[in-house]
Scaffold this active site. Structure first.
Site, PDB file in Angstrom:
ATOM      1  CD  GLU A 153      -2.951   1.018   2.557  1.00  0.00           C
ATOM      2  OE1 GLU A 153      -2.499   0.485   3.393  1.00  0.00           O
ATOM      3  OE2 GLU A 153      -3.797   1.888   2.492  1.00  0.00           O
ATOM      4  CD  GLU A 159      -0.765   7.192   7.209  1.00  0.00           C
ATOM      5  OE1 GLU A 159      -0.806   6.134   7.538  1.00  0.00           O
ATOM      6  OE2 GLU A 159      -2.065   7.766   6.968  1.00  0.00           O
ATOM      7  CG  ASP A 186      -6.170   4.407   1.516  1.00  0.00           C
ATOM      8  OD1 ASP A 186      -7.275   5.200   1.628  1.00  0.00           O
ATOM      9  OD2 ASP A 186      -6.295   3.833   2.716  1.00  0.00           O
ATOM     10  CG  HIS A 189      -3.158   6.594   1.894  1.00  0.00           C
ATOM     11  ND1 HIS A 189      -2.794   7.444   2.971  1.00  0.00           N
ATOM     12  CD2 HIS A 189      -3.413   5.309   2.431  1.00  0.00           C
ATOM     13  CE1 HIS A 189      -3.046   6.663   4.017  1.00  0.00           C
ATOM     14  NE2 HIS A 189      -3.233   5.396   3.647  1.00  0.00           N
ATOM     15  CG  HIS A 212      -8.247   0.484   2.189  1.00  0.00           C
ATOM     16  ND1 HIS A 212      -7.049   0.428   2.833  1.00  0.00           N
ATOM     17  CD2 HIS A 212      -8.762  -0.694   2.393  1.00  0.00           C
ATOM     18  CE1 HIS A 212      -6.868  -0.701   3.385  1.00  0.00           C
ATOM     19  NE2 HIS A 212      -7.594  -1.502   3.156  1.00  0.00           N
ATOM     20  NE  ARG A 218      -7.515   6.758   5.974  1.00  0.00           N
ATOM     21  CZ  ARG A 218      -6.412   6.163   6.498  1.00  0.00           C
ATOM     22  NH1 ARG A 218      -5.974   7.042   7.378  1.00  0.00           N
ATOM     23  NH2 ARG A 218      -5.886   5.220   5.656  1.00  0.00           N
ATOM     24  CD  GLU A 247      -7.331   1.572   5.916  1.00  0.00           C
ATOM     25  OE1 GLU A 247      -6.660   0.668   6.510  1.00  0.00           O
ATOM     26  OE2 GLU A 247      -7.056   2.444   5.236  1.00  0.00           O
TER      27      GLU A 247
HETATM   28  C1  LER Z   1      -3.684   1.527   6.131  1.00  0.00           C
HETATM   29  O1  LER Z   1      -4.494   0.523   5.308  1.00  0.00           O
HETATM   30  C2  LER Z   1      -3.707   2.568   5.967  1.00  0.00           C
HETATM   31  O2  LER Z   1      -4.307   3.004   5.065  1.00  0.00           O
HETATM   32  C3  LER Z   1      -2.939   3.452   6.785  1.00  0.00           C
HETATM   33  O3  LER Z   1      -2.957   4.924   6.646  1.00  0.00           O
HETATM   34  C4  LER Z   1      -3.140   3.207   8.259  1.00  0.00           C
HETATM   35  O4  LER Z   1      -2.349   4.045   8.935  1.00  0.00           O
HETATM   36 MN    MN Z   2      -5.408   2.039   3.785  1.00  0.00          MN
END
Ligand code: LER
Ligand code: MN
Length: 270
Positions: A153, A159, A186, A189, A212, A218, A247
């Site tokens: 991911e 992060e 995701d 992100h 995600h 989010r 998520e």
């Molecule tokens: C995990 O799937 C994710 O997206 C991270 O941002 C979790 O910290």
């Molecule tokens: Mn994620």
């Protein structure tokens, strides 16, 4: 495409983007009542819950396991694949291997997110990317033994500083001949990093293996300002048939979040 929702049992991640934090029997029942196809599990480790207990919950509720997260290795044990300490990196690899075996017995792939770590200090960008590639090269065959892929991911810049874009992830997998590794798109992100989320999915082509399905803030899709239609059209165009997994933050509460998300998934796929 199919729907999934996150069930979290990690106390250190109580404030994280996971929908249900109830005991697993309640989480499975709620997911089923709302009409989800599968659950995505975020557990403290590979021995936190027995495989038999999960299999009996699956059978009782006819739910698949979409994937298992490994983030507890970071939030609970402080493990990362790019730690300057070789023994810590080794522990991180062992933790993920055990999660691959745990998920594999349930037919589910494991996800590498926060345990990828960051570069900086005594660790150069190249060194960190090299360690990451070595680790991924051990996870790919381990997952293949269970007939599942391993999921990597890309995360947003706050992060990780390793790989922030889907296209970079796709190039990296190709450059290192990493087969049986798929990318996790995701959308939270990607909303931060990509100039065009749908185009990024088109550019990554066959490499996307999990999604995600989060809105810009989010929260459940529909509670922020993402336009899901072109993104889902792009996923269809690249032949994606996997999960749209919730998520997301359980806001305004877990039930309303889960109900909104399944409604948005159904609308997007109709
Ligand atoms: C995990 O799937 C994710 O997206 C991270 O941002 C979790 O910290
Ligand atoms: Mn994620």
């Amino acid at each position: 495409m199919k729907s999934a929702i996150t069930l979290c049992q990690v106390t250190e991640a109580a404030a994280g983007p996971f929908v249900f934090h109830d005991p697993l029997p309640d989480g499975f029942a709620k997911a089923k009542d709302l009409g989800y196809d599968a659950v995505e599990l975020f557990l403290p480790g590979p021995h936190a819950v027995s495989i038999d207990d999960i299999k009996s919950l699956q059978a009782e509720h006819s739910l698949d396991i979409a994937a298992v997260g490994t983030g507890a290795g970071m939030v609970k044990h402080g493990l990362s694949l790019t730690d300057p300490d070789a023994s810590k990196r080794e522990e991180a690899i062992e933790f993920i291997n055990a999660m691959i075996d745990f998920g594999g017995q349930l037919g589910a792939p494991a996800i590498l997110g926060s345990m990828q770590g960051k570069w900086g200090g005594h660790v150069s960008h190249d060194q960190a990317l090299g360690w990451l590639a070595e680790a991924l090269a051990t996870f790919a065959p381990r997952a293949a033994r269970h007939d599942v892929p391993f999921i990597y991911e890309p995360l947003n810049r706050y992060e990780t500083n390793l790989i922030n874009h889907l296209a970079e992830g796709a190039k990296y997998l190709e450059a290192h001949n990493l087969n049986n590794i798929v990318l996790l798109a995701d959308l939270f992100h990607m909303n931060i990093e990509e100039s065009n989320v749908a185009q990024a999915i088109l550019d990554a082509g066959k490499h996307t293996g999990h999604v995600h399905f989060a809105d810009s803030n989010r929260q459940a899709m529909g509670f922020g300002h993402t336009d899901a239609a072109p993104i889902v059209a792009a996923l269809k165009e690249v032949g994606y048939t996997g999960y749209l997994s919730a998520e997301v933050f359980p806001l305004p509460d877990a039930h309303q979040c889960a109900a909104q998300e399944i409604k948005a998934i159904r609308e997007a796929l109709s």
